[in-house]
Design a protein around this motif. Structure first.
Motif, PDB file in Angstrom:
ATOM      1  N   ASP A 195       7.142  54.674 107.620  1.00  0.00           N
ATOM      2  CA  ASP A 195       7.434  55.573 108.728  1.00  0.00           C
ATOM      3  C   ASP A 195       8.854  55.410 109.253  1.00  0.00           C
ATOM      4  O   ASP A 195       9.206  55.945 110.302  1.00  0.00           O
ATOM      5  N   ARG A 196       9.699  54.695 108.537  1.00  0.00           N
ATOM      6  CA  ARG A 196      11.077  54.476 108.970  1.00  0.00           C
ATOM      7  C   ARG A 196      12.086  55.160 108.070  1.00  0.00           C
ATOM      8  O   ARG A 196      13.288  55.163 108.350  1.00  0.00           O
ATOM      9  N   THR A 197      11.621  55.758 106.995  1.00  0.00           N
ATOM     10  CA  THR A 197      12.529  56.425 106.060  1.00  0.00           C
ATOM     11  C   THR A 197      13.215  57.603 106.741  1.00  0.00           C
ATOM     12  O   THR A 197      12.565  58.514 107.251  1.00  0.00           O
ATOM     13  N   GLY A 198      14.527  57.582 106.759  1.00  0.00           N
ATOM     14  CA  GLY A 198      15.315  58.661 107.349  1.00  0.00           C
ATOM     15  C   GLY A 198      15.857  58.362 108.723  1.00  0.00           C
ATOM     16  O   GLY A 198      16.763  59.059 109.200  1.00  0.00           O
ATOM     17  N   LEU A 199      15.347  57.337 109.389  1.00  0.00           N
ATOM     18  CA  LEU A 199      15.797  57.038 110.743  1.00  0.00           C
ATOM     19  C   LEU A 199      17.261  56.609 110.792  1.00  0.00           C
ATOM     20  O   LEU A 199      17.925  56.768 111.824  1.00  0.00           O
ATOM     21  N   ASP A 200      17.772  56.055 109.693  1.00  0.00           N
ATOM     22  CA  ASP A 200      19.147  55.558 109.685  1.00  0.00           C
ATOM     23  C   ASP A 200      20.130  56.538 109.048  1.00  0.00           C
ATOM     24  O   ASP A 200      21.292  56.190 108.818  1.00  0.00           O
ATOM     25  N   LEU A 201      19.711  57.760 108.779  1.00  0.00           N
ATOM     26  CA  LEU A 201      20.616  58.724 108.161  1.00  0.00           C
ATOM     27  C   LEU A 201      21.764  59.066 109.105  1.00  0.00           C
ATOM     28  O   LEU A 201      21.544  59.366 110.286  1.00  0.00           O
ATOM     29  N   ALA A 202      22.997  59.040 108.570  1.00  0.00           N
ATOM     30  CA  ALA A 202      24.164  59.311 109.405  1.00  0.00           C
ATOM     31  C   ALA A 202      25.222  60.132 108.674  1.00  0.00           C
ATOM     32  O   ALA A 202      26.333  60.290 109.165  1.00  0.00           O
ATOM     33  N   PRO A 243      26.741  64.849 110.678  1.00  0.00           N
ATOM     34  CA  PRO A 243      26.813  64.746 112.141  1.00  0.00           C
ATOM     35  C   PRO A 243      26.068  65.850 112.874  1.00  0.00           C
ATOM     36  O   PRO A 243      25.873  65.763 114.086  1.00  0.00           O
ATOM     37  N   ARG A 244      25.604  66.869 112.148  1.00  0.00           N
ATOM     38  CA  ARG A 244      24.852  67.957 112.775  1.00  0.00           C
ATOM     39  C   ARG A 244      23.348  67.676 112.787  1.00  0.00           C
ATOM     40  O   ARG A 244      22.566  68.513 113.251  1.00  0.00           O
ATOM     41  N   VAL A 245      22.947  66.496 112.290  1.00  0.00           N
ATOM     42  CA  VAL A 245      21.525  66.143 112.228  1.00  0.00           C
ATOM     43  C   VAL A 245      21.301  64.816 112.930  1.00  0.00           C
ATOM     44  O   VAL A 245      21.976  63.823 112.633  1.00  0.00           O
ATOM     45  N   ARG A 246      20.347  64.789 113.873  1.00  0.00           N
ATOM     46  CA  ARG A 246      19.956  63.557 114.553  1.00  0.00           C
ATOM     47  C   ARG A 246      18.456  63.360 114.357  1.00  0.00           C
ATOM     48  O   ARG A 246      17.639  64.114 114.904  1.00  0.00           O
ATOM     49  N   VAL A 247      18.095  62.372 113.540  1.00  0.00           N
ATOM     50  CA  VAL A 247      16.679  62.091 113.286  1.00  0.00           C
ATOM     51  C   VAL A 247      16.105  61.338 114.479  1.00  0.00           C
ATOM     52  O   VAL A 247      16.618  60.294 114.886  1.00  0.00           O
ATOM     53  N   LEU A 248      15.017  61.871 115.031  1.00  0.00           N
ATOM     54  CA  LEU A 248      14.414  61.302 116.234  1.00  0.00           C
ATOM     55  C   LEU A 248      13.182  60.462 115.941  1.00  0.00           C
ATOM     56  O   LEU A 248      12.982  59.414 116.556  1.00  0.00           O
ATOM     57  N   ALA A 249      12.321  60.930 115.043  1.00  0.00           N
ATOM     58  CA  ALA A 249      11.067  60.224 114.808  1.00  0.00           C
ATOM     59  C   ALA A 249      10.521  60.573 113.437  1.00  0.00           C
ATOM     60  O   ALA A 249      10.749  61.680 112.925  1.00  0.00           O
ATOM     61  N   VAL A 250       9.806  59.616 112.848  1.00  0.00           N
ATOM     62  CA  VAL A 250       9.153  59.821 111.559  1.00  0.00           C
ATOM     63  C   VAL A 250       7.694  59.420 111.706  1.00  0.00           C
ATOM     64  O   VAL A 250       7.389  58.305 112.151  1.00  0.00           O
ATOM     65  N   GLU A 251       6.795  60.332 111.342  1.00  0.00           N
ATOM     66  CA  GLU A 251       5.357  60.071 111.421  1.00  0.00           C
ATOM     67  C   GLU A 251       4.780  60.018 110.010  1.00  0.00           C
ATOM     68  O   GLU A 251       5.006  60.934 109.206  1.00  0.00           O
ATOM     69  N   LEU A 252       4.060  58.967 109.694  1.00  0.00           N
ATOM     70  CA  LEU A 252       3.400  58.837 108.398  1.00  0.00           C
ATOM     71  C   LEU A 252       2.072  59.574 108.453  1.00  0.00           C
ATOM     72  O   LEU A 252       1.179  59.209 109.220  1.00  0.00           O
ATOM     73  N   LEU A 253       1.935  60.624 107.654  1.00  0.00           N
ATOM     74  CA  LEU A 253       0.709  61.415 107.640  1.00  0.00           C
ATOM     75  C   LEU A 253      -0.280  60.939 106.596  1.00  0.00           C
ATOM     76  O   LEU A 253      -1.492  60.999 106.806  1.00  0.00           O
ATOM     77  N   THR A 292       8.826  64.555 109.964  1.00  0.00           N
ATOM     78  CA  THR A 292      10.045  64.074 110.617  1.00  0.00           C
ATOM     79  C   THR A 292      10.475  65.056 111.701  1.00  0.00           C
ATOM     80  O   THR A 292      10.529  66.265 111.467  1.00  0.00           O
ATOM     81  N   THR A 293      10.781  64.525 112.859  1.00  0.00           N
ATOM     82  CA  THR A 293      11.327  65.323 113.965  1.00  0.00           C
ATOM     83  C   THR A 293      12.818  65.020 114.077  1.00  0.00           C
ATOM     84  O   THR A 293      13.223  63.851 114.087  1.00  0.00           O
TER      85      THR A 293
END
Length: 223
Positions: free
Chosen positions: A21-28, A31-41, A51-52
């Motif tokens: 559930d942490r994949t993508g949280l550190d993407l940088a 600059p037009r994308v800010r990853v807020l949360a990742v939910e494992l379904l 991903t929100t």
């Protein structure tokens, strides 16, 4: 009592994976994308996430969006061709997803392919070609890397091509029975295989791409 963590998050799932559930949280990188949360379904053999994120539009406004992504790992595929006999070596196997979505019997003609697992693309496709077709690949040419379904599936597929001779078919192929594989090996004249992409007899995207590459830029471009 605190809720029990979902397998694949803080505790291992059946494959020993954690932090899914942490994949993508550190993407940088954008600059037009800010990853807020990742939910494992779901975390069965592959992984489904929601991903929100916030996205900065051309109008200067940030909007909140969600996307579901299916992560099955990356894969590799190879077009096996005999330049002397002008043939290609394909596989035929049952694919339930296409069967349930309108294919008459679910039996697809395809180039040999498989997931990388923990291997690099060249090692993986040599393994898959041997398992599925019985061919021991010699020279291997990298063709291109493609995201096949970028709207929902994370997989990047590594495409390659390799010549073969009858002598290189050192085994029958057919796939790995313990993995539920039952694969027929099908050798076709290249011209016929290419024509089958227009009749619908070959309807697999990776196979169509490699056959068209072979006709336009590859070993059969002068035919």
């Amino acid at each position: 009592m605190p809720a029990t963590p979902l397998p694949g998050t803080r505790v291992p799932d059946h494959r020993g994976r954690t932090d899914l559930d942490r994949t993508g949280l550190d993407l940088a990188g954008n600059p037009r994308v800010r990853v807020l949360a990742v939910e494992l379904l779901a975390a069965a053999w592959h992984v489904l996430r929601r991903t929100t994120f916030e996205y900065l539009g051309a109008d200067g406004r940030w909007t909140r969006q969600q996307r579901e992504t299916y992560d099955r790992g990356n894969g590799a595929t190879v077009l096996l061709y005999d330049p002397e006999r002008a043939t290609v070596l394909l596989t035929r196997q049952f694919r339930f997803p296409v069967y349930v979505n309108g294919h008459p019997d679910g039996m697809l003609l395809e180039t040999a392919a498989g997931l990388l697992d923990d291997d690099d693309p060249e090692t993986a496709i040599r393994r898959e070609a041997a398992e599925e077709t019985g061919v021991e690949i010699g020279e291997l040419e990298h063709v291109f890397d493609v995201w096949m379904s970028p709207g929902s599936v994370t997989e990047r597929l590594h495409f390659s091509a390799a010549p073969y001779t009858p002598a290189q078919r050192v085994a029958a192929g057919g796939g790995v029975a313990d993995e539920g594989e039952e694969i027929d090996v099908v050798e076709l004249p290249f011209d016929r295989a290419l024509a089958m992409t227009t009749t619908g007899e070959i309807a697999d995207a990776k196979t169509i791409l490699l056959l068209q590459w072979a006709a336009l830029h590859g070993p059969f471009r002068t035919r």
